[in-house]
Design a protein around this motif. Sequence first.
Motif, PDB file in Angstrom:
ATOM      1  N   VAL A 121      -4.898  -7.365  -7.783  1.00 41.87           N
ATOM      2  CA  VAL A 121      -4.528  -8.631  -6.738  1.00 41.87           C
ATOM      3  C   VAL A 121      -3.122  -9.044  -6.975  1.00 41.87           C
ATOM      4  O   VAL A 121      -2.696  -9.311  -5.990  1.00 41.87           O
ATOM      5  N   VAL A 122      -2.781  -9.248  -8.242  1.00 37.97           N
ATOM      6  CA  VAL A 122      -1.288  -9.532  -8.485  1.00 37.97           C
ATOM      7  C   VAL A 122      -0.276  -8.447  -7.907  1.00 37.97           C
ATOM      8  O   VAL A 122       0.604  -8.892  -7.072  1.00 37.97           O
TER       9      VAL A 122
ATOM     10  N   VAL B 293       3.509  -7.051  -3.514  1.00 37.18           N
ATOM     11  CA  VAL B 293       3.852  -6.082  -2.432  1.00 37.18           C
ATOM     12  C   VAL B 293       3.908  -6.897  -1.062  1.00 37.18           C
ATOM     13  O   VAL B 293       4.723  -6.748  -0.357  1.00 37.18           O
ATOM     14  N   ALA B 294       2.842  -7.601  -0.873  1.00 36.32           N
ATOM     15  CA  ALA B 294       2.770  -8.615   0.559  1.00 36.32           C
ATOM     16  C   ALA B 294       4.051  -9.321   0.267  1.00 36.32           C
ATOM     17  O   ALA B 294       4.428  -9.571   1.398  1.00 36.32           O
TER      18      ALA B 294
ATOM     19  N   PHE C  99      -0.698  -7.537   5.267  1.00 35.01           N
ATOM     20  CA  PHE C  99      -1.393  -6.161   5.693  1.00 35.01           C
ATOM     21  C   PHE C  99      -0.975  -5.084   4.807  1.00 35.01           C
ATOM     22  O   PHE C  99      -1.759  -4.305   4.412  1.00 35.01           O
ATOM     23  N   ALA C 100       0.205  -4.987   4.527  1.00 36.97           N
ATOM     24  CA  ALA C 100       0.596  -3.936   3.711  1.00 36.97           C
ATOM     25  C   ALA C 100       0.205  -4.205   2.272  1.00 36.97           C
ATOM     26  O   ALA C 100      -0.238  -3.396   1.691  1.00 36.97           O
ATOM     27  N   GLY C 101       0.065  -5.214   1.750  1.00 35.90           N
ATOM     28  CA  GLY C 101      -0.331  -5.690   0.397  1.00 35.90           C
ATOM     29  C   GLY C 101      -1.864  -5.248   0.281  1.00 35.90           C
ATOM     30  O   GLY C 101      -2.182  -4.758  -0.530  1.00 35.90           O
ATOM     31  N   GLY C 102      -2.835  -5.840   1.436  1.00 34.97           N
ATOM     32  CA  GLY C 102      -3.956  -5.412   1.430  1.00 34.97           C
ATOM     33  C   GLY C 102      -4.376  -3.884   1.673  1.00 34.97           C
ATOM     34  O   GLY C 102      -5.227  -3.372   0.869  1.00 34.97           O
TER      35      GLY C 102
ATOM     36  N   GLY D 209      -6.056  -5.192   5.973  1.00 34.96           N
ATOM     37  CA  GLY D 209      -5.684  -4.149   5.324  1.00 34.96           C
ATOM     38  C   GLY D 209      -6.151  -3.500   4.313  1.00 34.96           C
ATOM     39  O   GLY D 209      -6.182  -2.465   4.043  1.00 34.96           O
ATOM     40  N   GLY D 210      -6.809  -4.450   3.493  1.00 28.67           N
ATOM     41  CA  GLY D 210      -8.040  -3.920   2.502  1.00 28.67           C
ATOM     42  C   GLY D 210      -9.073  -3.099   3.032  1.00 28.67           C
ATOM     43  O   GLY D 210      -9.094  -1.956   2.739  1.00 28.67           O
TER      44      GLY D 210
END
Length: 129
Positions: free
Chosen positions: A14-15, A20-21, A57-60, A118-119
């Motif tokens: 999550v962190v 990244v997001a 979206f990229a982080g997910g 994203g995830g």
Amino acid sequence: MQSEHLSNLHPGWVVGGWLVAVAVTSALYVGGAGLGLVAPDSRAVLWVSVSMAGGFFAGGLLVGMRWSDAPILHGAAITLLSVLVWFLVLIFGGPEGVEPLSLVLGIILLQLVASCAGGWMGRRVTLGG
């Protein structure tokens, strides 16, 4: 069927997904400013929204691809971490001008939708379908 249980939630991912997001959001915004897409008037909100949607979206996506258990729950946790950081900034002396509540809630909803999408997409890519 994916298992969306709290036991499948990994705080490290999550962190990492949130970092990244934020990094991708910043890169998209600075890139847009460099290309002249960010105007100093009310159109800046549009580019902030586009940057934030792409970044979260990229982080997910990263979290969904690397830790494919509970991708929607991870996306929601990334957004919750963002809200927690926002509260801490407000409490410990952040910017003096606070944005309108409707704008803040809209951005939080945008983060939630983008990180969950994203995830989910990352899980689908990982599982091949």
